[in-house]
Design a protein around this motif. Sequence first.
Motif, short mmCIF file in Angstrom:
data_model
loop_
_atom_site.label_atom_id
_atom_site.label_comp_id
_atom_site.label_asym_id
_atom_site.label_seq_id
_atom_site.Cartn_x
_atom_site.Cartn_y
_atom_site.Cartn_z
N SER A 146 0.83 -1.21 0.00
CA SER A 146 0.00 0.00 0.00
C SER A 146 0.86 1.25 0.00
N LEU A 147 2.00 1.24 0.71
CA LEU A 147 2.92 2.38 0.66
C LEU A 147 3.55 2.54 -0.71
N LEU A 148 3.85 1.42 -1.37
CA LEU A 148 4.39 1.48 -2.73
C LEU A 148 3.38 2.08 -3.69
N LEU A 149 2.11 1.68 -3.56
CA LEU A 149 1.06 2.25 -4.41
C LEU A 149 0.87 3.74 -4.13
N LEU A 150 0.96 4.12 -2.88
CA LEU A 150 0.86 5.54 -2.53
C LEU A 150 2.03 6.34 -3.13
N ALA A 151 3.23 5.78 -3.06
CA ALA A 151 4.39 6.46 -3.65
C ALA A 151 4.23 6.58 -5.16
N ALA A 152 3.69 5.55 -5.81
CA ALA A 152 3.46 5.63 -7.25
C ALA A 152 2.42 6.68 -7.58
N LEU A 153 1.41 6.80 -6.76
CA LEU A 153 0.38 7.81 -6.98
C LEU A 153 0.95 9.21 -6.81
N VAL A 154 1.77 9.42 -5.79
CA VAL A 154 2.40 10.73 -5.58
C VAL A 154 3.36 11.02 -6.73
N GLY A 155 4.08 10.02 -7.19
CA GLY A 155 4.98 10.21 -8.33
C GLY A 155 4.22 10.58 -9.60
N ALA A 156 3.07 9.95 -9.82
CA ALA A 156 2.25 10.30 -10.99
C ALA A 156 1.75 11.73 -10.89
N LEU A 157 1.37 12.15 -9.69
CA LEU A 157 0.96 13.54 -9.52
C LEU A 157 2.12 14.51 -9.78
N ALA A 158 3.31 14.17 -9.31
CA ALA A 158 4.47 15.04 -9.52
C ALA A 158 4.82 15.14 -10.99
N VAL A 159 4.74 14.04 -11.71
CA VAL A 159 5.04 14.06 -13.14
C VAL A 159 3.98 14.84 -13.90
N ALA A 160 2.73 14.69 -13.50
CA ALA A 160 1.65 15.37 -14.21
C ALA A 160 1.68 16.87 -13.98
N ARG A 161 2.12 17.33 -12.83
CA ARG A 161 2.10 18.75 -12.52
C ARG A 161 3.37 19.47 -12.94
N ARG A 162 4.40 18.72 -13.36
CA ARG A 162 5.64 19.33 -13.81
C ARG A 162 5.43 19.96 -15.18
N PRO A 163 5.88 21.18 -15.36
CA PRO A 163 5.73 21.80 -16.69
C PRO A 163 6.59 21.07 -17.71
N ASP A 164 6.15 21.12 -18.96
CA ASP A 164 6.90 20.45 -20.02
C ASP A 164 8.26 21.10 -20.18
N ALA A 165 9.29 20.26 -20.28
CA ALA A 165 10.65 20.78 -20.40
C ALA A 165 10.90 21.36 -21.78
N GLY A 166 10.21 20.85 -22.79
CA GLY A 166 10.45 21.33 -24.14
C GLY A 166 9.67 22.57 -24.51
N ALA A 167 8.71 22.95 -23.71
CA ALA A 167 7.89 24.11 -24.05
C ALA A 167 8.64 25.40 -23.68
N PRO A 168 8.61 26.40 -24.56
CA PRO A 168 9.29 27.66 -24.23
C PRO A 168 8.56 28.38 -23.10
N SER A 169 9.36 28.95 -22.19
CA SER A 169 8.74 29.66 -21.07
C SER A 169 8.37 31.05 -21.52
N ARG A 170 7.27 31.53 -20.99
CA ARG A 170 6.79 32.87 -21.33
C ARG A 170 7.01 33.78 -20.14
N ARG A 171 7.67 34.88 -20.38
CA ARG A 171 7.90 35.86 -19.33
C ARG A 171 7.06 37.07 -19.62
N ARG A 172 6.76 37.80 -18.57
CA ARG A 172 5.99 39.03 -18.76
C ARG A 172 6.86 40.09 -19.44
N GLY A 173 6.30 40.72 -20.40
CA GLY A 173 6.99 41.80 -21.09
C GLY A 173 7.83 41.31 -22.24
N ALA A 174 8.10 40.01 -22.33
CA ALA A 174 8.89 39.49 -23.44
C ALA A 174 7.96 39.05 -24.55
N SER A 175 8.35 39.29 -25.79
CA SER A 175 7.50 38.87 -26.89
C SER A 175 8.22 38.06 -27.90
#
Length: 175
Positions: A146-175
């Motif tokens: 059950s702890l292993l399943l919980l760790a996998a669930l937390v890992g899936a949440l962390a991967v899902a909430r991480r921004p894409d590394a390949g996407a360009p970041s947008r800053r305010r004022g930059a165009s």
Amino acid sequence: MTALDTAFAASGVLAVVGGLLAVTTRHVVHAALWLVVALLGVAGALLVLGAELVALVLVLVYVGAVVVLVLFALMLTRAPVGPDLAHTVGPWRRLGSGLLGLASAGLLATVLVPLADGTVQRADVGSQQVAGQLFGTWVWPFELLSLLLLAALVGALAVARRPDAGAPSRRRGAS
């Protein structure tokens, strides 16, 4: 052939067909759902054999936790839902995996066939003995699972909430 034999054969066919469809489908979500069908077929066979506790644990742990975790991880990681054609394998790998599957089935048959003709004496184990072992001796491995399943669930949440590394970041004022 009695009604119990018919019910056992039907649940066995359901488990085998569900298992084959789970490993041969190209849709990841469909594979998880066919796994549910296969596991329910195995649970039905266990019910016919009189192992109600083992069938209940199989449904609760595998169908209720593992498959739901797989589907949840697929949804959170934005995995492709359609057919996965990017990971196809060649005919030699398919032939090799088919031969390996047949060898595994043959090994399983050599173990189970002596049980069917009655040459091997079966142990008379009741549900209370299984429950005593499961919730006495084997309670800590279940808790670790059950702890292993919980760790996998937390890992899936962390991967899902991480921004894409390949996407360009947008800053305010930059165009």
